[in-house]
Design an enzyme around this catalytic site. Structure first.
Site, short mmCIF file in Angstrom:
data_model
loop_
_atom_site.label_atom_id
_atom_site.label_comp_id
_atom_site.label_asym_id
_atom_site.label_seq_id
_atom_site.Cartn_x
_atom_site.Cartn_y
_atom_site.Cartn_z
N GLY A 26 -19.91 7.31 -1.03
CA GLY A 26 -18.63 7.33 -1.67
C GLY A 26 -19.21 6.07 -3.16
N GLY A 48 -21.56 5.84 3.97
CA GLY A 48 -20.63 6.18 3.68
C GLY A 48 -21.30 6.10 2.11
N LYS A 61 0.89 -1.37 0.13
CA LYS A 61 -0.02 0.07 -0.04
C LYS A 61 0.57 1.20 0.18
CE LYS A 61 -4.35 1.22 0.17
NZ LYS A 61 -5.55 -0.09 0.34
P1 NAD Z 1 -14.96 7.10 -0.97
O1 NAD Z 1 -13.76 7.82 -0.47
O2 NAD Z 1 -15.42 7.50 -2.89
O3 NAD Z 1 -16.14 7.78 -0.24
C1 NAD Z 1 -16.06 7.22 1.29
C2 NAD Z 1 -17.62 8.69 1.98
O4 NAD Z 1 -17.83 7.68 2.64
C3 NAD Z 1 -17.13 9.43 1.08
O5 NAD Z 1 -18.36 10.29 -0.02
C4 NAD Z 1 -17.12 10.60 2.68
O6 NAD Z 1 -17.95 11.47 2.58
C5 NAD Z 1 -17.72 9.84 3.08
N1 NAD Z 1 -18.02 9.58 4.55
C6 NAD Z 1 -16.37 10.24 5.43
N2 NAD Z 1 -16.58 10.04 6.38
C7 NAD Z 1 -17.97 9.57 6.81
C8 NAD Z 1 -18.61 9.21 8.37
N3 NAD Z 1 -17.82 9.45 9.49
N4 NAD Z 1 -20.32 8.85 8.00
C9 NAD Z 1 -20.59 8.22 6.92
N5 NAD Z 1 -19.68 8.85 5.30
C10 NAD Z 1 -18.26 9.56 5.82
O7 NAD Z 1 -14.20 5.97 -1.19
P2 NAD Z 1 -14.62 4.78 -1.62
O8 NAD Z 1 -13.46 4.08 -2.64
O9 NAD Z 1 -16.00 4.55 -1.97
O10 NAD Z 1 -13.99 3.58 -0.09
C11 NAD Z 1 -14.73 3.51 0.79
C12 NAD Z 1 -14.07 2.76 1.96
O11 NAD Z 1 -14.23 0.76 0.78
C13 NAD Z 1 -12.83 3.03 1.70
O12 NAD Z 1 -12.90 2.48 3.42
C14 NAD Z 1 -11.89 1.94 0.78
O13 NAD Z 1 -10.85 1.86 1.46
C15 NAD Z 1 -12.62 0.36 1.72
N6 NAD Z 1 -12.33 0.16 -0.60
C16 NAD Z 1 -12.70 0.45 -1.77
C17 NAD Z 1 -12.65 0.02 -2.48
C18 NAD Z 1 -12.30 0.68 -3.92
O14 NAD Z 1 -13.04 -0.62 -4.80
N7 NAD Z 1 -12.63 1.56 -4.16
C19 NAD Z 1 -11.97 -1.37 -2.97
C20 NAD Z 1 -11.68 -1.81 -1.05
C21 NAD Z 1 -11.44 -1.40 0.04
#
Ligand code: NAD
Length: 355
Positions: A183, A181, A81
């Site tokens: 996102g 969340g 990472k």
């Molecule tokens: P992202 O940054 O697109 O989304 C995260 C979302 O969470 C944002 O919309 C943010 O505003 C919101 N957020 C932040 N703090 C918060 C809180 N306290 N309560 C509620 N919402 C909150 O990230 P992502 O790519 O959607 O990834 C989300 C999680 O999944 C992360 O932990 C990431 O490491 C994990 N993950 C993502 C992927 C991927 O393919 N993107 C793969 C494996 C794991």
């Protein structure tokens, strides 16, 4: 936690690279947890850290999680990472990711990067101007590529279906799911859950996005704090990790926790506390492997259909881990961890080191 404490409680990383590029302001850490199964693969996070120590610990923790995830998903990759500390003032984003690309290139294929929280396809395109050891670039035809999040959401859905059937004897159309969340992954998961007939409760600090989910999916909106103790059947954490601690676990009313966020447990013991409270905790590194499967497919030249098949298999993997947990009288988290660590330990390189 100090770095010494971390190394005592976890498998030590193979290599940790710290970089500082004065011209672009890029300052970060690349942690290579293990390369026995193949190059250390895992995304690059751009985040605001209070200090270098905290950033290093985050990189180490995330790299170990990637090692477990890649091994459990049967990918020919070790775990790694990168974290880049978000500069304080304005900065040249392209230059920052080009500088990071040079650091990845210097590792000569021992580390493969892609997107993570805070980084995008455009950023990885800048990295690709300096190294070929990068994925998460724009998709071409039927070849995998682009944002891996929709694949992550599909994998979460597959695992959740198994968890809900196991713990509640129900289908997704019978349950209420709280998504924390909205996102890239969380919103895509809501789309799939809505299609599957689940009722949704969501928490998201960006109020316009939460309002869109309310409008499109009929989701109830609440604060993130309230969601942690809300009367939902399933909690799907899709924000940041390490929030399942003694206090939050004690307050949970959900019967199942199954979501995309990495490293949800503040400590490994929380898996036992959750089980003691009869909460089914689906191991995050099993559930959220869809994105890295897509990254692997892009890097190794698979077809979209191969990626899809492997992501769909996350459901069966959940079934297998459940069976192993029941056989050995442990939690699914510990069963999944044992399977992954066993694979990592039995590579020729790991065995040569142990000899
Ligand atoms: P992202 O940054 O697109 O989304 C995260 C979302 O969470 C944002 O919309 C943010 O505003 C919101 N957020 C932040 N703090 C918060 C809180 N306290 N309560 C509620 N919402 C909150 O990230 P992502 O790519 O959607 O990834 C989300 C999680 O999944 C992360 O932990 C990431 O490491 C994990 N993950 C993502 C992927 C991927 O393919 N993107 C793969 C494996 C794991």
């Amino acid at each position: 936690m100090s770095l010494t404490d971390h190394h005592q409680q976890h498998l030590p990383p193979e290599e940790v690279v710290t970089f500082h590029d004065r011209a672009s302001g890029a300052h970060g850490i690349i942690a290579l947890h293990s390369t026995g199964l193949g190059p250390a693969a895992g995304g690059c996070r751009l985040w605001r850290y209070p200090d270098h120590h905290t950033a290093t610990l985050d990189a180490l923790r995330l790299a170990e999680g990637m090692a477990l995830k890649n091994a459990l998903a049967d990918l020919p990759f070790g775990g790694g990472k990168a974290v880049i500390c978000l500069p304080d003032g304005p900065f040249d984003r392209a230059a920052l990711f080009q500088a990071f690309g040079r650091e990845v290139a210097a590792l000569k294929g021992r580390y493969v990067t892609a997107e993570d929280v805070g980084t995008s396809v455009a950023d990885m395109t800048e990295v690709a101007t300096r190294t070929r050891h990068v994925a998460g670039l724009a998709a071409r035809g039927t070849r995998p590529g682009g944002d891996p999040s929709p694949w992550t959401a599909l994998g979460v859905l597959r695992a959740m279906r198994v968890a809900v059937r196991h713990r509640l004897g129900a289908d997704l159309s019978d349950v209420t799911v709280g998504v924390q969340g909205l996102g890239h992954v969380g919103y895509a998961l809501c789309e799939r859950l809505h299609e599957a007939g689940a009722r949704l409760v969501v928490a998201e600090p960006r109020s316009d996005v939460a309002a869109r989910a309310a409008d499109r999916f009929g989701a109830m909106v609440m604060s993130s704090r309230a969601l942690l103790s809300a009367r939902v059947d399933v909690l799907a954490p899709c924000a940041l990790g390490a929030f399942l601690n003694a206090a939050t676990v004690a307050g949970l009313k959900a019967s199942v926790v199954c979501g995309a966020a990495n490293n949800q447990l503040a400590e490994d013991d929380m898996a036992v506390r959750l089980a003691d409270r009869d909460v089914f905790y689906a191991p995050d590194f099993l559930v959220n492997a869809g994105g890295i499967v897509n990254v692997a497919g892009e890097y190794l030249g698979w077809r979209d259909a191969d990626v899809r098949q492997r992501v769909m298999a996350i459901g069966q993997r959940m079934v297998d881990v459940l069976a192993q947990a029941e056989r050995t009288g442990t939690t699914p988290h510990h069963a999944a961890r044992t399977i992954a660590l066993d694979r990592i330990a039995h590579t020729p390189r790991a065995q040569a080191k142990a000899a």
